[in-house]
Design an enzyme around this catalytic site. Structure first.
Site, mmCIF file in Angstrom:
data_model
loop_
_atom_site.group_PDB
_atom_site.id
_atom_site.type_symbol
_atom_site.label_atom_id
_atom_site.label_comp_id
_atom_site.label_asym_id
_atom_site.label_seq_id
_atom_site.Cartn_x
_atom_site.Cartn_y
_atom_site.Cartn_z
ATOM 1 N N SER A 135 0.983 -1.332 0.096
ATOM 2 C CA SER A 135 -0.010 0.007 -0.211
ATOM 3 C C SER A 135 1.034 1.263 -0.076
ATOM 4 O O SER A 135 1.640 1.111 0.891
ATOM 5 C CB SER A 135 -0.928 0.112 1.455
ATOM 6 N N LYS A 161 -1.108 -1.041 -4.507
ATOM 7 C CA LYS A 161 -2.118 -0.236 -4.035
ATOM 8 C C LYS A 161 -1.905 1.187 -3.747
ATOM 9 O O LYS A 161 -0.864 1.386 -3.230
ATOM 10 C CB LYS A 161 -2.878 -0.927 -2.724
ATOM 11 N N LYS A 163 -2.910 4.866 -2.519
ATOM 12 C CA LYS A 163 -3.769 5.754 -1.931
ATOM 13 C C LYS A 163 -4.176 6.958 -2.725
ATOM 14 O O LYS A 163 -3.297 7.572 -3.169
ATOM 15 C CB LYS A 163 -2.936 6.260 -0.535
ATOM 16 N N ASP A 188 -7.080 2.926 -2.997
ATOM 17 C CA ASP A 188 -7.815 3.041 -1.527
ATOM 18 C C ASP A 188 -8.104 4.457 -1.367
ATOM 19 O O ASP A 188 -7.174 5.303 -1.223
ATOM 20 C CB ASP A 188 -6.968 2.429 -0.481
ATOM 21 N N GLU A 213 -10.998 0.837 -3.227
ATOM 22 C CA GLU A 213 -11.119 0.574 -1.854
ATOM 23 C C GLU A 213 -11.941 1.714 -1.216
ATOM 24 O O GLU A 213 -11.404 2.609 -1.279
ATOM 25 C CB GLU A 213 -9.950 0.153 -1.039
ATOM 26 N N ASP A 238 -13.629 -1.738 3.253
ATOM 27 C CA ASP A 238 -12.538 -1.841 4.358
ATOM 28 C C ASP A 238 -13.470 -1.535 5.583
ATOM 29 O O ASP A 238 -14.068 -1.950 6.353
ATOM 30 C CB ASP A 238 -11.422 -1.367 3.973
ATOM 31 N N LYS A 262 -9.519 -6.753 8.221
ATOM 32 C CA LYS A 262 -8.407 -6.354 8.985
ATOM 33 C C LYS A 262 -8.982 -7.277 10.506
ATOM 34 O O LYS A 262 -9.843 -6.987 10.749
ATOM 35 C CB LYS A 262 -8.168 -4.887 9.211
ATOM 36 N N GLY A 290 -3.898 -4.097 6.138
ATOM 37 C CA GLY A 290 -2.633 -3.677 6.988
ATOM 38 C C GLY A 290 -3.031 -2.326 7.808
ATOM 39 O O GLY A 290 -3.757 -1.512 7.449
HETATM 40 O O1 OSB Z 1 -6.991 1.876 4.617
HETATM 41 O O2 OSB Z 1 -5.547 -0.063 4.568
HETATM 42 C C1 OSB Z 1 -6.128 1.141 4.741
HETATM 43 C C2 OSB Z 1 -2.860 2.243 6.835
HETATM 44 C C3 OSB Z 1 -3.565 2.887 7.991
HETATM 45 C C4 OSB Z 1 -4.951 2.887 8.043
HETATM 46 C C5 OSB Z 1 -5.550 2.511 6.966
HETATM 47 C C6 OSB Z 1 -5.059 1.823 5.622
HETATM 48 C C7 OSB Z 1 -3.780 1.871 5.919
HETATM 49 C C8 OSB Z 1 -2.873 0.997 4.750
HETATM 50 C C9 OSB Z 1 -1.419 0.708 5.033
HETATM 51 O O3 OSB Z 1 -3.394 0.984 3.814
HETATM 52 C C10 OSB Z 1 -1.363 -0.692 4.894
HETATM 53 C C11 OSB Z 1 -0.189 -1.210 5.614
HETATM 54 O O4 OSB Z 1 1.036 -1.226 4.794
HETATM 55 O O5 OSB Z 1 -0.018 -1.661 6.798
HETATM 56 MG MG MG Z 2 -8.247 0.416 3.131
#
Ligand code: OSB
Ligand code: MG
Length: 374
Positions: A135, A161, A163, A188, A213, A238, A262, A290
């Site tokens: 991510s 992925k 953001k 995402d 996402e 999510d 998660k 994550g």
């Molecule tokens: O939406 O998946 C998410 C990190 C913090 C809060 C929300 C998210 C995330 C990530 C990071 O996408 C995923 C990771 O590398 O741990």
């Molecule tokens: Mg997410």
């Protein structure tokens, strides 16, 4: 299995670089760890909430309070036959899934040690090498994002992925897609858009994304069903999904075609296992999300990802992407094929580096069976 003690700690860890999402930027993590002693076995769990209530409602401090005032005093001294009995004992506490998950997962670790089994086997996992994606946080400009993607692909990661947020979306995705026409790519938004943005979100269909996402409100499954009917890209939920009932509602409303699980968001291994099973029987693929975890949360994510429903690469990546010094050994490593080999030793399969945890601890509290709390 008698719960002899429950210890909470807050540790501070600094990410190698800041991570930006649509709701903010984080670099200094305040992580709550839970250590449960049951029948002499020491199990570890991590509370995966953020420092601020921006991803969901929980924070480091709300988790500390709920665990201290309601969870630890209620559980210490109790005898259970399995960690899977824990959710029923905590069902009187509404919400606070991440706080509860820290304790439940620690107990799963302890149970697997008592039984001499790797945690993933106790959970019923069958996948021995899990598929990994990454991510990537929001960047200054498309060029620096493309560079970052290329580095991650060189490390072998199977899915990228990105953001996104309003103003940092179409152009960024377009640049990455142009440079890498074939890769498995997803985005995402962490709830940054509304149904007013349908036209823009529809334009992302041209990039053949694996999924989009959580584009809309963190608590609005219905709005996602309206969006999914208008775009080709599969929506992955999510933030909206906290339990199996939510997952079934989303599936029935056709609000998504993929679900991210998660452990913290769904309150622990027991519910995660039920959810992936329900999704699998409805033909909905799931993957492990994550939360910028330390090695303890990461080890739990790896164990969960071995369950049969986890058919897409997760956001579970190498320790070295996050930390200079992770708190487990060995640290989590990813093969050149973009996989993690699941350890086969009893418990989590990674040892907790106690000296380092001690050094990083800024507050602690312990509840011991038969003794009044401090
Ligand atoms: O939406 O998946 C998410 C990190 C913090 C809060 C929300 C998210 C995330 C990530 C990071 O996408 C995923 C990771 O590398 O741990
Ligand atoms: Mg997410």
């Amino acid at each position: 299995m008698k719960i002899e003690s429950i210890e909470l700690r807050e540790i501070h860890m600094r990410l190698k670089s800041p991570f930006e999402t649509s709701f903010g930027t984080v670099q200094d993590r305040r992580i709550v760890l839970v250590e449960v002693v049951a029948n002499g076995a020491r199990g570890w769990g991590e509370v995966t909430c953020g420092e601020t209530p921006s991803y969901n409602a929980e924070t480091t401090d709300t988790a500390w309070q709920i665990l201290s005032d309601f969870v630890a005093p209620n559980l210490v001294g109790r005898t259970l036959s399995a960690a899977s009995e824990l959710p029923a004992l905590l069902s009187h506490i509404r919400g606070h899934e991440m706080a509860k998950s820290g304790v439940e997962n620690a107990l799963w670790d302890a149970e697997s040690q008592i039984k001499g089994l790797p945690l993933y086997k106790l959970l019923g996992g069958t996948i021995e090498e899990i598929a990994c994606g990454v991510s990537l946080g929001i960047r200054e400009n498309p060029a620096s994002l493309v560079k970052r993607v290329s580095e991650e692909l060189q490390s072998g990661y199977q899915r990228i992925k990105l953001k996104i947020k309003p103003g940092k979306d179409y152009e960024f995705v377009s640049a990455v897609r142009k440079e890498f026409p074939q890769i498995r790519l997803s985005v995402d938004a962490n709830s940054a858009y509304t149904l007013e943005d349908v036209a823009l979100l529809k334009r992302l269909d041209e990039f053949d994304l694996l999924m989009m996402e959580q584009p809309l409100n963190w608590d609005d499954i219905y709005a996602h069903s309206k969006l999914q009917a208008q775009i080709k890209t599969a929506i992955c939920l999510d933030e909206c999904i906290h339990n199996t009932r939510h997952a079934l509602t989303a599936i029935e409303l056709k609000a998504c075609r993929i679900i991210n699980i998660k452990l913290g968001r769904v309150s622990g291994h027991t519910e995660a296992r039920l959810m992936q099973d329900a999704c699998r029987s409805h033909g909905i693929p799931v993957w492990c999300g994550g939360m910028l975890e330390s090695g303890i949360g990461r080890a739990h994510n790896i164990a969960m990802s071995t369950l049969a429903g986890f058919s897409l690469p997760g956001d579970v990546s190498a320790s070295e992407r996050y930390w200079n010094d992770d708190i487990i050994s060995p640290v989590v490593e990813v093969t050149p094929k973009g996989t993690i080999k699941v350890p086969n030793t009893p418990g989590l399969g990674y040892a907790v580096n106690r000296d380092l945890v001690e050094k990083l601890t800024v507050r602690r509290n312990i509840w011991i069976a038969g003794r009044a709390a401090k």
